[in-house]
Design a protein around this motif. Structure first.
Motif, short mmCIF file in Angstrom:
data_model
loop_
_atom_site.label_atom_id
_atom_site.label_comp_id
_atom_site.label_asym_id
_atom_site.label_seq_id
_atom_site.Cartn_x
_atom_site.Cartn_y
_atom_site.Cartn_z
N ASN A 43 96.83 71.28 116.43
CA ASN A 43 96.01 72.49 116.34
C ASN A 43 95.37 72.70 114.97
N GLY A 44 95.64 71.83 114.04
CA GLY A 44 95.17 72.02 112.68
C GLY A 44 93.86 71.33 112.39
N PRO A 45 93.49 71.36 111.12
CA PRO A 45 92.26 70.67 110.73
C PRO A 45 92.40 69.16 110.83
N LYS A 46 91.27 68.49 110.96
CA LYS A 46 91.24 67.03 111.01
C LYS A 46 91.83 66.48 109.71
N TRP A 100 87.28 73.77 110.29
CA TRP A 100 88.42 74.29 111.05
C TRP A 100 88.52 75.81 110.89
N SER A 149 85.80 77.40 112.94
CA SER A 149 86.02 77.29 114.38
C SER A 149 87.08 78.27 114.87
N ASN A 150 87.83 78.86 113.94
CA ASN A 150 88.87 79.82 114.29
C ASN A 150 88.50 81.24 113.84
N ASP A 196 86.15 69.33 106.43
CA ASP A 196 86.94 69.46 107.65
C ASP A 196 87.76 70.75 107.63
N LEU A 197 88.27 71.12 106.45
CA LEU A 197 89.01 72.38 106.32
C LEU A 197 88.08 73.56 106.59
N TYR A 251 92.96 65.51 103.56
CA TYR A 251 92.02 66.37 104.28
C TYR A 251 90.71 66.40 103.51
#
Length: 72
Positions: free
Chosen positions: A37-40, A59, A62-63, A55-56, A51
């Motif tokens: 469920n976390g960032p890529k 993420w 997206s939330n 990508d952070l 990371y």
């Protein structure tokens, strides 16, 4: 733009750096990764997790919610 410039603009962060950036703990990031469920993240070896800052950010975006009535 060459690859060196791209790497400086979008650096790889170790898990402690990524956790600090997100305002969470390394344990929380590890649990999110385990749950999927976390960032890529990137894992070039068994003991290294990286990371990308982009990508952070993706993420986090997206939330994003504007109301508590929205379903998660």
């Amino acid at each position: 733009m060459n690859q060196g410039e791209t790497m400086q603009e979008d650096p790889l962060l170790r898990r402690p750096e990524a956790a600090a950036y997100l305002g969470t703990t390394t344990g929380s990031l590890a649990q999110l990764a385990y749950q999927g469920n976390g960032p890529k993240y990137y894992k070039p070896s068994p003991r290294r997790v990286y990371y990308r800052k982009s990508d952070l950010d993706a993420w986090i975006n997206s939330n994003a919610y504007v109301s508590t009535a929205e379903s998660v």
